[in-house]
Each structure stands twice: as structure tokens, then as C-alpha cells.
Design an enzyme around this catalytic site. Structure first.
Site, mmCIF file in Angstrom:
data_model
loop_
_atom_site.group_PDB
_atom_site.id
_atom_site.type_symbol
_atom_site.label_atom_id
_atom_site.label_comp_id
_atom_site.label_asym_id
_atom_site.label_seq_id
_atom_site.Cartn_x
_atom_site.Cartn_y
_atom_site.Cartn_z
ATOM 1 N N PRO A 286 0.830 -1.210 0.000
ATOM 2 C CA PRO A 286 0.000 0.000 0.000
ATOM 3 C C PRO A 286 0.866 1.262 0.000
ATOM 4 O O PRO A 286 1.900 1.298 0.674
ATOM 5 C CB PRO A 286 -0.773 -0.113 1.320
ATOM 6 N N GLY A 287 0.466 2.239 -0.755
ATOM 7 C CA GLY A 287 1.182 3.522 -0.764
ATOM 8 C C GLY A 287 0.204 4.615 -0.419
ATOM 9 O O GLY A 287 0.148 5.130 0.697
ATOM 10 N N TYR A 329 -4.590 13.534 -14.078
ATOM 11 C CA TYR A 329 -5.637 12.499 -13.962
ATOM 12 C C TYR A 329 -7.024 13.085 -13.734
ATOM 13 O O TYR A 329 -7.933 12.363 -13.337
ATOM 14 C CB TYR A 329 -5.368 11.575 -12.762
ATOM 15 N N CYS A 356 2.339 29.062 -15.419
ATOM 16 C CA CYS A 356 1.946 29.598 -16.710
ATOM 17 C C CYS A 356 1.335 28.528 -17.577
ATOM 18 O O CYS A 356 1.969 28.034 -18.515
ATOM 19 C CB CYS A 356 3.148 30.221 -17.405
HETATM 20 N N1 LLP Z 1 3.099 -1.543 -5.919
HETATM 21 C C1 LLP Z 1 3.388 -1.301 -7.201
HETATM 22 C C2 LLP Z 1 4.158 -2.274 -7.958
HETATM 23 C C3 LLP Z 1 2.940 -0.115 -7.797
HETATM 24 O O1 LLP Z 1 3.224 0.112 -9.062
HETATM 25 C C4 LLP Z 1 2.206 0.824 -7.033
HETATM 26 C C5 LLP Z 1 1.753 2.078 -7.619
HETATM 27 C C6 LLP Z 1 1.945 0.528 -5.688
HETATM 28 C C7 LLP Z 1 2.397 -0.671 -5.173
HETATM 29 C C8 LLP Z 1 1.197 1.476 -4.779
HETATM 30 O O2 LLP Z 1 -0.098 1.714 -5.191
HETATM 31 P P1 LLP Z 1 -1.070 2.570 -4.223
HETATM 32 O O3 LLP Z 1 -1.327 1.748 -3.001
HETATM 33 O O4 LLP Z 1 -0.381 3.833 -3.904
HETATM 34 O O5 LLP Z 1 -2.289 2.789 -5.041
HETATM 35 N N2 LLP Z 1 0.873 8.673 -9.531
HETATM 36 C C9 LLP Z 1 -0.425 8.025 -9.493
HETATM 37 C C10 LLP Z 1 -0.362 6.668 -8.882
HETATM 38 C C11 LLP Z 1 0.583 5.744 -9.596
HETATM 39 C C12 LLP Z 1 0.702 4.444 -8.901
HETATM 40 C C13 LLP Z 1 1.807 3.657 -9.470
HETATM 41 N N3 LLP Z 1 2.040 2.428 -8.803
HETATM 42 C C14 LLP Z 1 -1.405 8.934 -8.739
HETATM 43 O O6 LLP Z 1 -1.023 10.017 -8.337
HETATM 44 O O7 LLP Z 1 -2.573 8.584 -8.599
#
Ligand code: LLP
Length: 432
Positions: A286-287, A329, A356
Site C-alpha cells: 500500500p502507498g 488524472y 503559466c
Molecule cells: N506496488 C506497485 C508495484 C505499484 O506500481 C504501485 C503504484 C503501488 C504498489 C502502490 O499503489 P497505491 O497503493 O499507492 O495505489 N501517480 C499516481 C499513482 C501511480 C501508482 C503507481 N504504482 C497517482 O497520483 O494517482
């Protein structure tokens, strides 16, 4: 949102008056709540790692990566997922336990692989055939054996923004599940004297609110676990389900981790029994769900422009450089006037940034009190994930600092960039 409260017309975050924070630390500024981060880490423990012993979380650094964040995770006993030499470097600065680092990425550079192997990371998540040779070369150099997870592309389409879908068949991530491609990769890893095949990895997308795509992907993954057993007599010891658990930006209803994990774990156990292997260790990454709602961004109001009969623009001192997610997005956020938090919301305006670019709008339609004027402080909520980490120096604007707040205390976690730091690597070639 948790840890947000209104007292005497002012917005407080984790016990701190946000208007005072803006005065003391300047704007624009990211503010992260320690209590909220810990709350999510504790939820993960209660609903996953403690409930399913031997399971593990590897926080996805890309959502919010600073040395202070790594220190919090280290103390909490969590592992991390890194996707670059830069993220690994920051982790190395706090002596993050190497065995708790898992290295992802669809095009890991030779020098990044060298760095990861020399540090002795716990897992490398293999994302392509050519990577094998690079990892083996580094292992040979450092006389180490590396644990390898193989990332698959399960071929399911999760419902979210197209740019953050990763599990469908047409993806730059993972190894395609085509027999003639996939099985030789597994064979090479299994046969290598430098690699220890540990298991399979998947990540299907981000900001997800349903568990059906996860379960479908798990079924696909387990079919290949069975296949690997039949073909090579090798047992998959670990499976990684990736991240993607959705959060609240405006009115989305966040689901508890158990909503995703309980059915996944039940299915994992059942399928393992059917295949005739011990239930593999389950890992999640989770991120966003750990840090998104733990962050807000504070801005100061500058120019206010009214186009009669059309729209009113309220500009702030940040924008797409500190939050690219709206332009990229069409992400939606809620905002609140931090020093007029209790006043009636009589007007609808466009909250825009100072960059800008016409697309530099933070909240296209924001309700505000009609008394809003220059110098007021605006808080945009749920900016803790992928805000700071995706910030840019567009227009040579400095990247804002990050303040960590905890029950009324506040301190820098990242200091704001200076103009000197922006141009410190600029060079004027002598032939100009
Ligand atoms: N594991 C892998 C292999 C991933 O590619 C990602 C996210 C995560 C875990 C974590 O996913 P999360 O739990 O954060 O949803 N920049 C985009 C999100 C890109 C996510 C890329 N990979 C945004 O701002 O929504």
C-alpha cells in the site's frame, strides 16, 4: 477527514492551527500528520499482518518518500517497496534494514541493480527477461544470492483512471502470461546459482474500491503457481498482491483493508490447499492508502479575478508544480479556507495556481465564503500521496517543504527548495 477540526473559525490539523503553520513555515507548504500515518499503519497491522501471521507490508515509497517517512516506517517495523536508486538511496540514509527493502521497476538500470545487490535488499521483483543477467552479474560481483519475485501481468482490467491501471494484458509492467515467455523466465530463475526463486508478484492498479479485480487476478496468479509446481516441482513460497487500496479525496467511501484482504486470504488458503502447497506468505504494497489523507497543502490567496457572467478565479501561490494530479488524472480535491473555516460558503470559484498554464487549476469549482481576500490561507485536503513525490520545478518555482505535525507539535520534514538549489546544477557551456 481525520485529525481535521475547526476551532474558532480556524482549521486545525493534528492539533496544529493551520493558519499559524502557514505564517510560521510559509506557503505553499505540504503538511503531513504523524498521527494519521500511524493510524493507517496500525490498521494494516490489525487487519492484515497481525491477523495473518507471517504476512508482510511493504509500503510503496513512491506515494511519499522522505528520510523522515522511512524513519517512521522503520520504527513501525514495516518493510518498503522502492522503484529507483533514488528511493533506495534515501532508505540507505536512515539505515533501513536491507532485508526489508523490496525493489520493483520495469526498467531497473544496471547501476540501480548494482546498488540494490550491494546493499543486500530482501527481494528483487523481476520485471523482464534481460534483468536476470544484470542481477546475476551484480550477485557475482558481490558474492551474494538474491531473493527473486517474478511480476506477472494477470490480464485483468481494474476500474480506475487509465494511467494508473497496470494489470491488464497490454501493460509495460510484468511478464506476460504466455507459456513460451513465462515458463522459461521461471526456469532460468530456478536454475540460477545466484537467484533464489521466492514467488510471484502482481499489482493491478491504483485507487480501487472493489475487491473483484484483486480476486480475479489472484485466481490467475494461483493457476500459475500450480503450473510452476507441475512443470518444475517448485513451490511458490510468497505472493505479493501489490497496492491500490482506494482513499477519500472528495466523497469516495474508503473501504477498510479487511474488505480487500479477508477474501484474498481466504481464497489464497483455499487455492493453496487445492494445489497441495503450504499457504504462501502474503505481501501487500500500500502507498496512497497510508499517506493520502495524512497530508494537506496550505496556500496563500493572491490575485482574485472576476470575469463578469463567466467565472471568478482565486489564485494561490502554488499549483501544478506541487500537485500535478489534477492536470494529469483530472483528480478531484476538497479545499477549505483555513482562517475562515466556519463562514458560510456563498460563492463558487475556480481555485487556480500560479503556473503559466491554463490547465493549472487545483479545484475547478470550489465553494468559498464571499469574504475571501488576498492573504487568506487555503487548505487543499488529501494531498499526502503523490503530491510531493510528483512535484516539479516548472517555471523554476521551488518545490515546497513538508512540515510534520503531531498533536500540536510541528517541524520540518523537508525544507523548502531555494532558488540556488534549483539552478545549482545549471552550467553555461563555454562555446556560448
Ligand atoms: N506496488 C506497485 C508495484 C505499484 O506500481 C504501485 C503504484 C503501488 C504498489 C502502490 O499503489 P497505491 O497503493 O499507492 O495505489 N501517480 C499516481 C499513482 C501511480 C501508482 C503507481 N504504482 C497517482 O497520483 O494517482
Amino acid at each position: 477527514m481525520n485529525n481535521l477540526e475547526i476551532r474558532d473559525n480556524r482549521l486545525y490539523f493534528d492539533g496544529c492551527d493551520t493558519t499559524e503553520l502557514a505564517e510560521k513555515f510559509g506557503t505553499p507548504v505540504y503538511v503531513m500528520s504523524y498521527s494519521e500515518i500511524m493510524r493507517r499503519i496500525n490498521e494494516l497491522k490489525e487487519q492484515f499482518t497481525e491477523k495473518y501471521p507471517s504476512s508482510r507490508i511493504a509500503y510503496a515509497s513512491k506515494a511519499f518518500c522522505t528520510t523522515g517517512m522511512y524513519e517512521i516506517l522503520k520504527k513501525a517495523g514495516a518493510c518498503i517497496d522502492v522503484v529507483s536508486g533514488g528511493e533506495l538511496y534515501a532508505a540507505q540514509q536512515v539505515d533501513f534494514p536491507a532485508e526489508c527493502v523490496e525493489f520493483n521497476g520495469n526498467n531497473k538500470l544496471p547501476e540501480e541493480i548494482d546498488q540494490a545487490v550491494s546493499y543486500g535488499v530482501g527481494r528483487i521483483i523481476l520485471d523482464g527477461l534481460q534483468e536476470i543477467e544484470l542481477i546475476e552479474a551484480a550477485c557475482k560481483k558481490y558474492q551474494k544470492k538474491m531473493n527473486i519475485m517474478v511480476r506477472i501481468t494477470p490480464g485483468v482490467a481494474a476500474s480506475t483512471h487509465d494511467y494508473i491501471v497496470t494489470g491488464k494484458k497490454d501493460s509495460k509492467f510484468g511478464i506476460p502470461l504466455v507459456e513460451e515467455i513465462f515458463l522459461p523466465v521461471i526456469e532460468q530463475v530456478v536454475d540460477s546459482e545466484y537467484l533464489e526463486f521466492v514467488g510471484l508478484h502482481m499489482h493491478i492498479g491504483s485507487q480501487l474500491f472493489e475487491n473483484d479485480a484483486y480476486l480475479q487476478a489472484l485466481d490467475v496468479l494461483m493457476d500459475w503457481v500450480a503450473r510452476i509446481k507441475d512443470e518444475f516441482n517448485v513451490t511458490v513460497k510468497e505472493v505479493n498482491f501489490g497496492g491500490g487500496y482506494g482513499v477519500t479525496y472528495t466523497d469516495e467511501e474508503r473501504k477498510p483493508y479487511s474488505f480487500f484482504m479477508d477474501p484474498m486470504m481466504e481464497r489464497l488458503q483455499k487455492r493453496s490447499e487445492e494445489i497441495g502447497i503450504p499457504c504462501p506468505v502474503a505481501v501487500i504494497e500500500p502507498g496512497r492508502s497510508v499517506v493520502a489523507e495524512a497530508g494537506i497543502t496550505l496556500y496563500k490567496v493572491g490575485q482574485i479575478k472576476e470575469i463578469p457572467g463567466v467565472r471568478k478565479y482565486v489564485s494561490v501561490d502554488g499549483g501544478m508544480g506541487d500537485n500535478i494530479r489534477v492536470a494529469l488524472y483530472q483528480a478531484e480535491y476538497k479545499g477549505i479556507v483555513a482562517n475562515k473555516a466556519e463562514e458560510p460558503l456563498e460563492e463558487t470559484v475556480s481555485l487556480c495556481g500560479k503556473y503559466c498554464e491554463s490547465g493549472d487549476i487545483l479545484i475547478p469549482e470550489m465553494k468559498i465564503p464571499s469574504s475571501v481576500e488576498q492573504g487568506d490561507i487555503i487548505a487543499v485536503l488529501s494531498t499526502g500521496a503523490y503530491g510531493y513525490t510528483m512535484a516539479s520545478n516548472y517555471n523554476n518555482n521551488p518545490i515546497p517543504g513538508v512540515v510534520l505535525v503531531k498533536e500540536g507539535k510541528a517541524a520540518w520534514m523537508v525544507k523548502p527548495q531555494t532558488y540556488d538549489q534549483i539552478i545549482q546544477n545549471h552550467v553555461i557551456p563555454d562555446f556560448i
